[in-house]
Design a protein around this motif. Sequence first.
Motif, PDB file in Angstrom:
ATOM      1  N   ASN A  97       2.705   4.440  -1.672  1.00 19.67           N
ATOM      2  CA  ASN A  97       2.273   5.300  -2.770  1.00 19.67           C
ATOM      3  C   ASN A  97       3.485   5.856  -3.501  1.00 19.67           C
ATOM      4  O   ASN A  97       4.263   6.616  -2.932  1.00 19.67           O
ATOM      5  CB  ASN A  97       1.404   6.433  -2.223  1.00 19.67           C
ATOM      6  N   GLY A 127      -6.527   3.567  -7.074  1.00 20.77           N
ATOM      7  CA  GLY A 127      -5.420   3.434  -6.120  1.00 20.77           C
ATOM      8  C   GLY A 127      -5.324   4.564  -5.129  1.00 20.77           C
ATOM      9  O   GLY A 127      -4.290   4.777  -4.545  1.00 20.77           O
ATOM     10  N   CYS A 146       0.814  -1.216   0.000  1.00 21.71           N
ATOM     11  CA  CYS A 146       0.000   0.000   0.000  1.00 21.71           C
ATOM     12  C   CYS A 146       0.849   1.269   0.000  1.00 21.71           C
ATOM     13  O   CYS A 146       0.365   2.345   0.359  1.00 21.71           O
ATOM     14  CB  CYS A 146      -0.930   0.013   1.215  1.00 21.71           C
ATOM     15  N   LYS A 179      -5.086  -0.137  -2.315  1.00 19.01           N
ATOM     16  CA  LYS A 179      -5.393  -0.360  -3.727  1.00 19.01           C
ATOM     17  C   LYS A 179      -6.461  -1.440  -3.838  1.00 19.01           C
ATOM     18  O   LYS A 179      -6.232  -2.607  -3.560  1.00 19.01           O
ATOM     19  CB  LYS A 179      -4.136  -0.756  -4.490  1.00 19.01           C
ATOM     20  N   SER A 207      -9.988   0.143  -8.774  1.00 21.30           N
ATOM     21  CA  SER A 207      -9.933   1.520  -8.295  1.00 21.30           C
ATOM     22  C   SER A 207      -8.757   2.249  -8.924  1.00 21.30           C
ATOM     23  O   SER A 207      -7.926   1.658  -9.604  1.00 21.30           O
ATOM     24  CB  SER A 207      -9.784   1.561  -6.764  1.00 21.30           C
ATOM     25  N   VAL A 267      -1.828   4.049   0.616  1.00 17.92           N
ATOM     26  CA  VAL A 267      -2.865   3.923  -0.397  1.00 17.92           C
ATOM     27  C   VAL A 267      -3.363   2.493  -0.440  1.00 17.92           C
ATOM     28  O   VAL A 267      -2.592   1.569  -0.714  1.00 17.92           O
ATOM     29  CB  VAL A 267      -2.339   4.334  -1.795  1.00 17.92           C
TER      30      VAL A 267
END
Length: 279
Positions: free
Chosen positions: A128, A275, A126, A269, A273, A267
């Motif tokens: 970013n 993200g 997760c 994900k 989506s 983030v």
Amino acid sequence: MRVKGLIFLVILVFLCTALGNSYVRYLVEPGDKLFNIIRDYNIRISTILDFNCIDDPRCLESGQAIYIPVRDGFFYDVQEGDSLEYIAKLFFALVEDIMKANGLSYSSKIFTGQRLFIPLEAVSVCSNVNISTQYSWPVYGKISSEFGWRKDPFTGTSTFHSGLDIAVQQGAPVFAARDGTVIEAADNGGYGLNIIILHADGSKTRYAHLSHISVYSGQRVARGELIGRVGETGRATGPHLHFEIIDSKDQCKDPRSYLSSSQYMYVRKEPGSLGLGGK
């Protein structure tokens, strides 16, 4: 002796797995090399360095005890006020993966001092990445001091702050912000325990005031790989990560220009989506 040692460790792994423990204790034999041990048991060297106090991975002492996780991954000791959701953010992981690895459910309670296992495959999923610069946040926390001129916390005079300070509790994981090669992993005066990573374009990143270093000089690391733990060594007023980005001309740059928005350090994900989310 080497074969007997391997057989003994395999037996220990089986017993510890059956008993629910997460690691085994291995005694170094004459001629043992850490790089051979991790190859034999499919464990990355950063995992071993993170869980052990090893000054030089190239030199082991006979009789030295090394603790080896049964699975590749990392441990985290729960601190007061922690939640599973917050711990997941520290490792840029999904809370579901942490629950599964530790036999927990949504109704489970965690307690201060409890040791959780974070499997390697769950780490940094997760994080970013700034697509334009290829940098990701090295730690999940709160910005406590920006890049640029500021009042020195020790002297009260105006001084230039060459990096970005990210406050988070002692022992939180620190990750490589970009692919590269470790060129320094040692105590460095006011920086305390610090790591410098050289990147392909000649730029460097520095990670300072650590409590523990989990890499060695010369090691290749990938973006999102755990390299150490947050601390307050050196010239620091509390636990935090001092993070620098240094260009190929040895000029310090504002990390804010290279990282994604601090609102999206983490983030989650989801399939289908864009993200974004999970602040």
